[in-house]
Design a protein around this motif. Structure first.
Motif, short mmCIF file in Angstrom:
data_model
loop_
_atom_site.label_atom_id
_atom_site.label_comp_id
_atom_site.label_asym_id
_atom_site.label_seq_id
_atom_site.Cartn_x
_atom_site.Cartn_y
_atom_site.Cartn_z
N PHE A 174 43.74 -68.90 23.51
CA PHE A 174 43.80 -69.81 22.61
C PHE A 174 43.87 -70.85 22.41
O PHE A 174 43.34 -71.67 21.51
CB PHE A 174 45.74 -69.25 21.52
N ARG A 175 44.08 -71.31 23.57
CA ARG A 175 44.39 -72.96 23.85
C ARG A 175 42.56 -73.69 23.27
O ARG A 175 42.07 -73.98 23.10
CB ARG A 175 45.04 -73.68 24.87
N LYS A 176 41.47 -72.55 24.77
CA LYS A 176 40.62 -73.04 24.60
C LYS A 176 39.54 -72.16 23.20
O LYS A 176 38.80 -73.10 22.66
CB LYS A 176 39.48 -72.17 25.44
N CYS A 177 40.04 -71.61 22.75
CA CYS A 177 39.43 -71.58 21.30
C CYS A 177 39.30 -72.22 20.26
O CYS A 177 38.89 -72.85 19.34
CB CYS A 177 39.75 -69.89 21.24
N ILE A 178 41.01 -72.98 20.20
CA ILE A 178 41.38 -74.43 19.75
C ILE A 178 40.24 -74.67 19.50
O ILE A 178 39.76 -76.18 18.73
CB ILE A 178 42.28 -74.42 19.44
#
Length: 163
Positions: A16-20
């Protein structure tokens, strides 16, 4: 394919961090009182260490309204990074999940804590000098919690079978 929320939570949070970082948002699906689905892009989604999360609810008016009759949501985070996809296509498989769906239930809307506000300000710090920063992110002070109950990886056949 299911993901173990407890065992794989760090992988989920990393994804999720990478997607954000790549997309600047995740997508949240909800259903209204007439069972009509809708999706909302959320750039202020944060995942905690205990299979919960929160987002700042300033613009998510349909989520707020839908939560009154049906608090179930599904979050979709897809890593759209060009380098990630090109490397995976070249190799013939993904090193990490290309997408994850998180299912959960919305909690109550409440005042954000100082720690939550600091986390959001860290996320948008690079835009602080831009005109739109004030327009979009001034007075971000209300959050809504989410308790996650299930996670699934996005299945892309042979490219993701090993994950």
């Amino acid at each position: 394919m299911k993901i173990d929320l407890t065992k794989d939570w760090i992988k989920v949070k990393t994804h999720f961090r990478k997607c954000i970082e790549a997309n600047m948002h995740v997508v949240v699906a909800s259903v209204d009182a007439s069972n009509i689905p809708t999706v909302t892009p959320i750039g202020s989604m944060f995942l905690n260490d205990d299979q919960t999360g929160f987002y700042f609810e300033k613009y998510a008016t349909k989520l707020n309204k839908n939560s009154k009759t049906n608090g179930h949501v599904c979050l979709l985070a897809v890593n759209n990074g060009k380098r990630f996809w090109l490397k995976s296509l070249f190799k013939g498989n993904f090193d990490a999940y290309p997408g994850i769906k998180l299912y959960g239930e919305l909690g109550e809307k409440r005042d954000a804590t100082e720690g939550e506000m600091r986390a959001f300000q860290r996320r948008v710090r690079y835009t602080k000098m831009l005109k739109g920063h004030q327009y979009l992110w001034k007075e971000m002070n209300m959050v809504r919690e989410i308790k996650f109950t299930k996670a699934e990886k996005i299945n892309l056949g042979k490219m993701t079978n090993h994950l």
